[in-house]
Design a protein around this motif. Structure first.
Motif, PDB file in Angstrom:
ATOM      1  N   CYS A 129       0.834  -1.200   0.000  1.00 51.52           N
ATOM      2  CA  CYS A 129       0.000   0.000   0.000  1.00 51.52           C
ATOM      3  C   CYS A 129       0.865   1.245   0.000  1.00 51.52           C
ATOM      4  O   CYS A 129       2.047   1.196   0.340  1.00 51.52           O
ATOM      5  CB  CYS A 129      -0.968   0.002   1.171  1.00 51.52           C
ATOM      6  SG  CYS A 129      -0.196   0.131   2.786  1.00 51.52           S
ATOM      7  N   ARG A 130       0.255   2.323  -0.361  1.00 52.84           N
ATOM      8  CA  ARG A 130       0.933   3.623  -0.375  1.00 52.84           C
ATOM      9  C   ARG A 130       1.151   4.101   1.067  1.00 52.84           C
ATOM     10  O   ARG A 130       0.302   3.895   1.939  1.00 52.84           O
ATOM     11  CB  ARG A 130       0.107   4.621  -1.157  1.00 52.84           C
ATOM     12  CG  ARG A 130      -0.188   4.136  -2.565  1.00 52.84           C
ATOM     13  CD  ARG A 130       0.152   5.199  -3.570  1.00 52.84           C
ATOM     14  NE  ARG A 130      -0.039   4.678  -4.915  1.00 52.84           N
ATOM     15  CZ  ARG A 130       0.961   4.480  -5.758  1.00 52.84           C
ATOM     16  NH1 ARG A 130       2.190   4.757  -5.400  1.00 52.84           N
ATOM     17  NH2 ARG A 130       0.730   4.019  -6.961  1.00 52.84           N
ATOM     18  N   THR A 131       2.262   4.724   1.294  1.00 51.53           N
ATOM     19  CA  THR A 131       2.616   5.126   2.656  1.00 51.53           C
ATOM     20  C   THR A 131       1.674   6.177   3.232  1.00 51.53           C
ATOM     21  O   THR A 131       1.531   6.265   4.451  1.00 51.53           O
ATOM     22  CB  THR A 131       4.066   5.644   2.729  1.00 51.53           C
ATOM     23  OG1 THR A 131       4.220   6.732   1.821  1.00 51.53           O
ATOM     24  CG2 THR A 131       5.046   4.532   2.400  1.00 51.53           C
ATOM     25  N   HIS A 132       1.001   6.945   2.378  1.00 48.42           N
ATOM     26  CA  HIS A 132       0.093   7.963   2.910  1.00 48.42           C
ATOM     27  C   HIS A 132      -1.112   7.344   3.630  1.00 48.42           C
ATOM     28  O   HIS A 132      -1.850   8.047   4.304  1.00 48.42           O
ATOM     29  CB  HIS A 132      -0.368   8.942   1.813  1.00 48.42           C
ATOM     30  CG  HIS A 132      -1.359   8.382   0.863  1.00 48.42           C
ATOM     31  ND1 HIS A 132      -0.996   7.840  -0.359  1.00 48.42           N
ATOM     32  CD2 HIS A 132      -2.712   8.268   0.932  1.00 48.42           C
ATOM     33  CE1 HIS A 132      -2.075   7.430  -0.986  1.00 48.42           C
ATOM     34  NE2 HIS A 132      -3.129   7.668  -0.227  1.00 48.42           N
ATOM     35  N   LEU A 133      -1.274   6.037   3.536  1.00 46.70           N
ATOM     36  CA  LEU A 133      -2.399   5.360   4.195  1.00 46.70           C
ATOM     37  C   LEU A 133      -2.099   4.977   5.644  1.00 46.70           C
ATOM     38  O   LEU A 133      -2.968   4.436   6.332  1.00 46.70           O
ATOM     39  CB  LEU A 133      -2.795   4.104   3.414  1.00 46.70           C
ATOM     40  CG  LEU A 133      -3.343   4.345   2.018  1.00 46.70           C
ATOM     41  CD1 LEU A 133      -3.666   3.018   1.344  1.00 46.70           C
ATOM     42  CD2 LEU A 133      -4.574   5.236   2.059  1.00 46.70           C
ATOM     43  N   LYS A 134      -0.900   5.256   6.128  1.00 47.99           N
ATOM     44  CA  LYS A 134      -0.541   4.804   7.475  1.00 47.99           C
ATOM     45  C   LYS A 134      -1.470   5.381   8.546  1.00 47.99           C
ATOM     46  O   LYS A 134      -1.843   4.681   9.486  1.00 47.99           O
ATOM     47  CB  LYS A 134       0.920   5.087   7.803  1.00 47.99           C
ATOM     48  CG  LYS A 134       1.264   6.535   7.960  1.00 47.99           C
ATOM     49  CD  LYS A 134       2.729   6.720   8.285  1.00 47.99           C
ATOM     50  CE  LYS A 134       2.996   8.205   8.454  1.00 47.99           C
ATOM     51  NZ  LYS A 134       4.344   8.472   8.829  1.00 47.99           N
ATOM     52  N   ASP A 135      -1.860   6.639   8.418  1.00 43.72           N
ATOM     53  CA  ASP A 135      -2.769   7.216   9.409  1.00 43.72           C
ATOM     54  C   ASP A 135      -4.154   6.574   9.328  1.00 43.72           C
ATOM     55  O   ASP A 135      -4.798   6.353  10.353  1.00 43.72           O
ATOM     56  CB  ASP A 135      -2.878   8.735   9.227  1.00 43.72           C
ATOM     57  CG  ASP A 135      -1.576   9.454   9.587  1.00 43.72           C
ATOM     58  OD1 ASP A 135      -0.788   8.907  10.392  1.00 43.72           O
ATOM     59  OD2 ASP A 135      -1.354  10.560   9.058  1.00 43.72           O
TER      60      ASP A 135
END
Length: 101
Positions: free
Chosen positions: A41-47
């Motif tokens: 997955c894209r790292t911006h999805l961590k939150d």
């Protein structure tokens, strides 16, 4: 040990799909089953993932479905074979022996 025969091309194919498709999450599908434990997955999805887990949710599929996702087909149904029972262990050992020949 749960999925001992996942394909050598797994990471490459998932990364390629994530790089070229309009998706935030990619995961393999094989033998009619999806395997979100192997997702990229894209790292911006961590939150988003943290918020999902903090809310008490734990089903990966529920989180995946809330984002743009793509399933990547792996045609060999044994690629994601699980070993959870003595019978499945025997099958895995036989499969390994066959691969080693």
């Amino acid at each position: 040990c749960d999925t001992p025969f996942f394909p050598d091309t797994l990471l490459h194919r998932l990364f390629q799909a994530l790089s070229t498709r309009d998706a935030e999450i990619v995961f393999p599908v094989s033998g009619g089953h999806s395997h979100q434990a192997f997702l990229l997955c894209r790292t911006h999805l961590k939150d988003s993932l943290k918020k999902y887990l903090d809310s008490g949710q734990h089903q990966v599929l529920g989180w995946v479905q809330s984002h743009r996702h793509v399933a990547v087909s792996f045609p060999d149904g044994d690629d994601f074979f699980n070993v959870n029972t003595p019978e499945e262990l025997a099958r895995a050992e036989a499969h390994h022996a066959e691969m080693s020949r």
